[in-house]
Enzyme design. Sequence first.
Site, PDB file in Angstrom:
ATOM      1  N   TRP B 328       0.848  -1.204   0.000  1.00 14.69           N
ATOM      2  CA  TRP B 328       0.000   0.000   0.000  1.00 14.69           C
ATOM      3  C   TRP B 328       0.885   1.257   0.000  1.00 14.69           C
ATOM      4  CZ3 TRP B 328      -0.270   4.246   3.142  1.00 14.69           C
ATOM      5  CH2 TRP B 328      -1.372   5.088   2.966  1.00 14.69           C
ATOM      6  N   HIS B 329       1.993   1.176   0.738  1.00 13.83           N
ATOM      7  CA  HIS B 329       2.845   2.352   0.855  1.00 13.83           C
ATOM      8  C   HIS B 329       3.518   2.723  -0.460  1.00 13.83           C
ATOM      9  CE1 HIS B 329       2.498   1.690   5.216  1.00 13.83           C
ATOM     10  NE2 HIS B 329       2.639   2.996   5.252  1.00 13.83           N
ATOM     11  N   GLY B 330       3.904   1.752  -1.207  1.00 17.14           N
ATOM     12  CA  GLY B 330       4.570   2.101  -2.449  1.00 17.14           C
ATOM     13  C   GLY B 330       4.784   0.893  -3.328  1.00 17.14           C
TER      14      GLY B 330
END
Lengths: 316, 486
Positions: B328-330
């Site tokens: 989700w973060h990257g």
Amino acid sequence: MKKLIKKLLIFILPVLVVLYPLDLVITKGLKKTRYEEFAEWNAILNGEVEADMVIMGGSRAFVHFSPEILDSSLQLNAYNLGMDGYLFPMQQARFDAYLEQNDKPRYVLQSVSMSTLSRRNGLYSREQFLPYLDNEKVLMATKAYEGLSWFDYNVPLLRYRKQWDLITIGATESLGVRHISGNEKHKGYVGRSRSWDGTFEKFVENSPEGIVADVEEEVVMAFESYLKRCKENDIQVILVYTPEFEGIQRYFVNRAEVMGIYQRLATKFDLEFLDYSADPMCSDQTFFYNSQHMNKSGAEKFSRKLAGDLKEIVAN
Amino acid sequence: MLFNSFEYAIFLPVVFLIYWFVVNKNLKLQNLALLCASYLFYGWWDYRFLLLIFISTVADYVLGQKIEGTDNLKLKRLFLRLSVLANLGLLGFFKYYNFFIESWINAWGTFGVDFSGSSTLNIILPVGISFYTFQTMSYSLDIYKGQLKPTKDFIAFGAFVSFFPQLVAGPIERASNLLPQILRKRVFNAEDAKDGLRQILMGLFKKVLVADTLAKIVESTFSGDESLSASTLAVGAVCFSFQIYADFSGYSDIAIGTAKLFGVRLMTNFRFPFFSRSISEFWRRWHISLYSWLNDYVFLPLNIRFRFWGKIGLLLAVWMTFGISGLWHGAGWNYVLFGLIQAAYLTPVIFFGKLGAISSRKLKKSDRLSSKGTLLRDIFKMLLTFILINISFIFFRAPTVAEGWNYVVNLFDASLFSPPFLRTKRPFIFLIILILMEWFNRDKEHAMEWTDSKTPRWVRWGIYYAIIAMMFLFGGETQEFIYFQF
């Protein structure tokens, strides 16, 4: 809610009240200082330069031309207006600001390079302009770049935010404390005692195919009209291509095109074009700290050579 | 529009005045004003991406009603899947398309199969897409679970999806918390507004004086310069942990504070996470809105699905959830690794302790920080937890897994005991001020909540003026909030 808004306004009021006087004190101090870039700007804008010969250009001008050597050899007063990090549009703005406050020079040594005829987007070393945003020429010049917002131009003191050093220099100068440049700048020139820094090798590694030097039509036109204006005002412009490390030359793939523009303009306005790009100094790496910039020993050797070449031109 | 910009300093009071003085009599108009302000706020970056928010809004508005409107379970499930597909489709294309194509080419490349003909696209990542897609998905999911009734008020729903204080970097609000607040008439509360202003100031302090000043140290230590000593690298890693915390929680503080000005209560996103005494406690204190979302919509369903496998099932659910949280973060394997490291840290808790959830919107009783007797032991545990978290953050910051690994390896060197090389020490003064403020207010919602009416006004105002002056004089070079990239 009205009570809260009233309280907020009372809270903000003292902040607003001090903005203008503080700005005034700091700006006044910075306009007096001899500290780093401000020394040149203050000399120019206070009409203290009054040179017979001014050197114009970017960083290659500012580290290559020693006014002291030119003074002693040519028996005139030379001053280096070279601006680190800037290409022709900002150089021209500085020259215009110079003409506004100083007598016109007899000669302009216009340093040209592969990057002169383009422009940069953002302001480099933006803090050098901050005290002079009330000057029309500086104002117009900086507005052409990114880096200062509407708030910087219009709200007092805001332009000095996060500039603790400038604030203290400005405030203390106003109180009479003198700040002198930390570097060895003299009449706008800095001789850099540096050895080869290896950035050229990194450049070759990253761009083995070379690069195309930007040439912007608009900048070429501005350069041309500047040469025309100088001619009309009896200011003799001498174009100078100072030495550059010979290894770099083949990496400018449109080098011939750029040099051709300078040749064409020199012919059109009947100017001297002193091209040192094939000088024997270019093959000696010990005179350079990177491919574009000579160190102090290189710059001063070059300045002596240039002074010798200029003698005849100046005599005529 | 950045929270720490002059544009926002004008935008916020203008919207505030319109909201409370011009359109305050009519809820629909108030919501419309909020919607327009939010679209202006977002469009300031790139107006083209407003279309994506609009698509996401329309899709969930329609599908939410469809889910509610049918008793057929299969149809309900179909509409829910469509909603999830629409949101994840946007997210997948704009955020992960290139990542998966590159990973595909690399994976086959290791077996000597050449897929380099598969082309990546030049896609710009829309700011905050991971936040608002998760927020709108929660709406459909909650309707499907019967926890929420869909709204027929499109303007209100649009304002919920795009509510500008939290649109770009959260907190990721649940529809069940935010939507009812948008649907009912808001009443101005002066105490909430004052607290909101204090929280905004606290957020700016964190961002401008801590995160942005630490940024330079972090940039230099993570630049790949091999001449840096292990001690300098260690300081850099610690600085990054505080940078990302101050940056992200600073954003949340400004978002929550701004929402309070508009009579809206957003969920708490950080509860002084670096005072956690265990990894599981850390995840009840860090980015609560995301991890409680993942807990409710990913971890719990997986845990139920794998329940027959006992602890192995729980283990699988934890590893999958944290793997997804990393992604989700990257779009990078370093983020996935960051997530998996958290799962690895929690693995002993699964086998030897009790792990009911990976995060929670509420703290456990045992999470409350005691000030009697156990303080030294608590501090020791906090330090240990911080070190573990800090190591995982190295992979978060490093551009690739390999560079992160090199960074960690280079920490284990004799030069760890040499003095670190630091160009500036000023950021540490602000960091210490932040830690002290948080420590002494660790039982409050935010670190400046203590400056309430019991404190003399001259003290309060003195502090506010001091913070504003410090931001003016010493603030770091303005940087975008780190979480905008997610």
